[in-house]
Design an enzyme around this catalytic site. Sequence first.
Site, PDB file in Angstrom:
ATOM      1  N   ARG A   1       8.712   1.809   0.925  1.00  0.00           N
ATOM      2  CA  ARG A   1       7.531   1.799   0.028  1.00  0.00           C
ATOM      3  C   ARG A   1       7.716   2.729  -1.173  1.00  0.00           C
ATOM      4  O   ARG A   1       6.756   3.317  -1.661  1.00  0.00           O
ATOM      5  CB  ARG A   1       6.265   2.151   0.811  1.00  0.00           C
ATOM      6  CG  ARG A   1       6.002   1.257   2.008  1.00  0.00           C
ATOM      7  CD  ARG A   1       5.757  -0.197   1.667  1.00  0.00           C
ATOM      8  NE  ARG A   1       4.448  -0.466   1.131  1.00  0.00           N
ATOM      9  CZ  ARG A   1       3.393  -0.836   1.838  1.00  0.00           C
ATOM     10  NH1 ARG A   1       3.482  -0.985   3.130  1.00  0.00           N
ATOM     11  NH2 ARG A   1       2.249  -1.101   1.264  1.00  0.00           N
TER      12      ARG A   1
ATOM     13  N   ARG B   1       2.219   3.591  -5.135  1.00  0.00           N
ATOM     14  CA  ARG B   1       1.112   4.340  -5.749  1.00  0.00           C
ATOM     15  C   ARG B   1       1.325   5.834  -5.952  1.00  0.00           C
ATOM     16  O   ARG B   1       0.566   6.455  -6.675  1.00  0.00           O
ATOM     17  CB  ARG B   1      -0.155   4.121  -4.924  1.00  0.00           C
ATOM     18  CG  ARG B   1      -0.729   2.745  -5.095  1.00  0.00           C
ATOM     19  CD  ARG B   1      -1.692   2.411  -3.996  1.00  0.00           C
ATOM     20  NE  ARG B   1      -0.999   2.381  -2.721  1.00  0.00           N
ATOM     21  CZ  ARG B   1      -1.557   2.064  -1.563  1.00  0.00           C
ATOM     22  NH1 ARG B   1      -2.832   1.797  -1.510  1.00  0.00           N
ATOM     23  NH2 ARG B   1      -0.851   2.037  -0.463  1.00  0.00           N
TER      24      ARG B   1
HETATM   25  O1  CP3 Z   1       8.498  -0.073  -2.532  1.00  0.00           O
HETATM   26  C1  CP3 Z   1       8.584  -0.988  -1.731  1.00  0.00           C
HETATM   27  O2  CP3 Z   1       8.786  -0.816  -0.528  1.00  0.00           O
HETATM   28  C2  CP3 Z   1       8.543  -2.417  -2.268  1.00  0.00           C
HETATM   29  C3  CP3 Z   1       7.311  -3.066  -2.204  1.00  0.00           C
HETATM   30  C4  CP3 Z   1       6.570  -3.335  -0.903  1.00  0.00           C
HETATM   31  C5  CP3 Z   1       5.154  -3.412  -0.863  1.00  0.00           C
HETATM   32  N1  CP3 Z   1       4.778  -3.835   0.368  1.00  0.00           N
HETATM   33  C6  CP3 Z   1       4.269  -3.135  -2.005  1.00  0.00           C
HETATM   34  C7  CP3 Z   1       2.854  -2.847  -1.739  1.00  0.00           C
HETATM   35  C8  CP3 Z   1       7.042  -3.630   0.377  1.00  0.00           C
HETATM   36  C9  CP3 Z   1       8.458  -3.627   0.931  1.00  0.00           C
HETATM   37  C10 CP3 Z   1       5.893  -3.945   1.165  1.00  0.00           C
HETATM   38  C11 CP3 Z   1       5.971  -4.369   2.568  1.00  0.00           C
HETATM   39  C12 CP3 Z   1       4.746  -4.467   3.359  1.00  0.00           C
HETATM   40  N2  CP3 Z   1       3.517  -4.957   2.971  1.00  0.00           N
HETATM   41  C13 CP3 Z   1       4.679  -4.146   4.737  1.00  0.00           C
HETATM   42  C14 CP3 Z   1       5.836  -3.679   5.562  1.00  0.00           C
HETATM   43  C15 CP3 Z   1       6.207  -2.290   5.256  1.00  0.00           C
HETATM   44  C16 CP3 Z   1       5.393  -1.232   5.950  1.00  0.00           C
HETATM   45  O3  CP3 Z   1       4.988  -0.308   5.232  1.00  0.00           O
HETATM   46  O4  CP3 Z   1       5.228  -1.284   7.154  1.00  0.00           O
HETATM   47  C17 CP3 Z   1       3.360  -4.400   5.148  1.00  0.00           C
HETATM   48  C18 CP3 Z   1       2.819  -4.202   6.549  1.00  0.00           C
HETATM   49  C19 CP3 Z   1       2.635  -4.923   4.034  1.00  0.00           C
HETATM   50  C20 CP3 Z   1       1.234  -5.414   3.997  1.00  0.00           C
HETATM   51  C21 CP3 Z   1       0.416  -4.643   3.052  1.00  0.00           C
HETATM   52  N3  CP3 Z   1       0.551  -4.660   1.689  1.00  0.00           N
HETATM   53  C22 CP3 Z   1      -0.644  -3.751   3.375  1.00  0.00           C
HETATM   54  C23 CP3 Z   1      -1.098  -3.440   4.768  1.00  0.00           C
HETATM   55  C24 CP3 Z   1      -1.131  -3.268   2.163  1.00  0.00           C
HETATM   56  C25 CP3 Z   1      -2.320  -2.379   1.964  1.00  0.00           C
HETATM   57  C26 CP3 Z   1      -2.118  -1.052   2.513  1.00  0.00           C
HETATM   58  C27 CP3 Z   1      -1.226  -0.235   1.631  1.00  0.00           C
HETATM   59  O5  CP3 Z   1      -0.187   0.229   2.078  1.00  0.00           O
HETATM   60  O6  CP3 Z   1      -1.631  -0.067   0.497  1.00  0.00           O
HETATM   61  C28 CP3 Z   1      -0.344  -3.797   1.130  1.00  0.00           C
HETATM   62  C29 CP3 Z   1      -0.461  -3.529  -0.320  1.00  0.00           C
HETATM   63  C30 CP3 Z   1       0.742  -3.009  -1.019  1.00  0.00           C
HETATM   64  N4  CP3 Z   1       1.993  -3.516  -0.905  1.00  0.00           N
HETATM   65  C31 CP3 Z   1       0.767  -1.976  -1.991  1.00  0.00           C
HETATM   66  C32 CP3 Z   1       2.086  -1.866  -2.447  1.00  0.00           C
HETATM   67  C33 CP3 Z   1       2.617  -0.955  -3.516  1.00  0.00           C
HETATM   68  C34 CP3 Z   1      -0.436  -1.194  -2.468  1.00  0.00           C
HETATM   69  C35 CP3 Z   1      -1.261  -2.074  -3.327  1.00  0.00           C
HETATM   70  C36 CP3 Z   1      -1.823  -1.411  -4.534  1.00  0.00           C
HETATM   71  O7  CP3 Z   1      -1.082  -1.172  -5.502  1.00  0.00           O
HETATM   72  O8  CP3 Z   1      -3.023  -1.206  -4.489  1.00  0.00           O
END
Ligand code: CP3
Length: 343
Positions: free
Chosen positions: A23, A27
Amino acid sequence: MSKIFVDACFGKETPYTPVWMMRQAGRYLPQYMKVRKEAGDFLNLCHDPKKACEVTLQPIDIVGVDAAILFSDILVIPNEMGMHLEFIQGEGPNFKNPIASQDNLDELIQGEEAANKLTYVYDAIKLVREELAHDKALIGFTGSPWTLATYMIEGKGSKTYNICKKMMYSNPCLLHNILRKVTDTIKIYMEKQIQAGIDVVQIFDSWASAIEPSMYDEFSWSYMVEIAEHLKEKYPHIPIIMFPKGVPAFLDKVYGNFNVFGVDWGTPMSLAKEKLGDKYVLQGNMEPCRLYSKEKTTACVEKIQEIMQGKRHIFNLGHGILPDVPVENAIHFIKECQRVSKK
Ligand code: CP3
């Protein structure tokens, strides 16, 4: 030019142990927040290859990691299979019509047809490829079939996974049908990511811990291995990282043709090394909250280095970086990993 990160995935000697953070494009970076604001909402950002490329590259330039991970989300797959996805501010992802029956599942498209809708992902990869330094790797990714299914069935994140688990124990056939349809789609989606230019694949099984150990292989790991083996047959030069979060009891049973095992922060690195170190390169595993303290970060990096000795290892966190971590602490982590492992 050889990429230190790819070499490390294959267990080759490298000048130091490469490092990236799960991640890392997100943010905690003010530069991400700026682009995210311009995009309007999170899904718009995923759908805009130029902006997705920009935020993919930010951690390389700002934090100094050795690999970029494509900016996207695991949930774009069920979204393009036909499920209506929204990211609700402060609440996370939400599917309006979760899957509760075979009829619901039958409405979704799959395979090539679904993978063809994800062109914005492949376009982002092509743009990153043009701009990324030749010695840095680009990681593509997918969620595991199980982790995707939890969102498709619950409709959102869950603490208990009771709807999924009710299905697991009372209608396993339907759960397997969902997992099969998602697996067949992921195989083609990942092939297309490889064709667009990624160097490495990571499969995130973020909610592995929701499954009891004796059922984990049947409902998650076997599908992940199927995807890995499908890709390995066609693209043996592309390393595959498996990251199952929260299943230390499964370490003894890990099998499959892949290269790197991602160790979560709840599993002692020494235990992972003892059980899997000869067979797989290990990635991880600092507890991400250590990033709140530079001192505790350094202590952990030194400890992990002492265990792994710079061999068959990639530094990373044991799960994703949190949004309120100071950027300078993230930079400190990367520099410390590169410092302690320099040969
Ligand atoms: O930097 C990176 O890793 C690349 C981008 C990436 C995102 N999501 C961007 C994101 C990756 C690899 C993911 C994978 C992801 N998404 C997972 C598996 C990784 C883990 O952390 O276990 C999961 C379970 C998700 C599902 C997801 N997406 C959730 C539960 C959420 C909301 C909760 C949170 O962490 O904010 C997201 C949104 C998300 N995906 C954001 C980002 C940068 C935040 C959204 C925002 O900008 O408001």
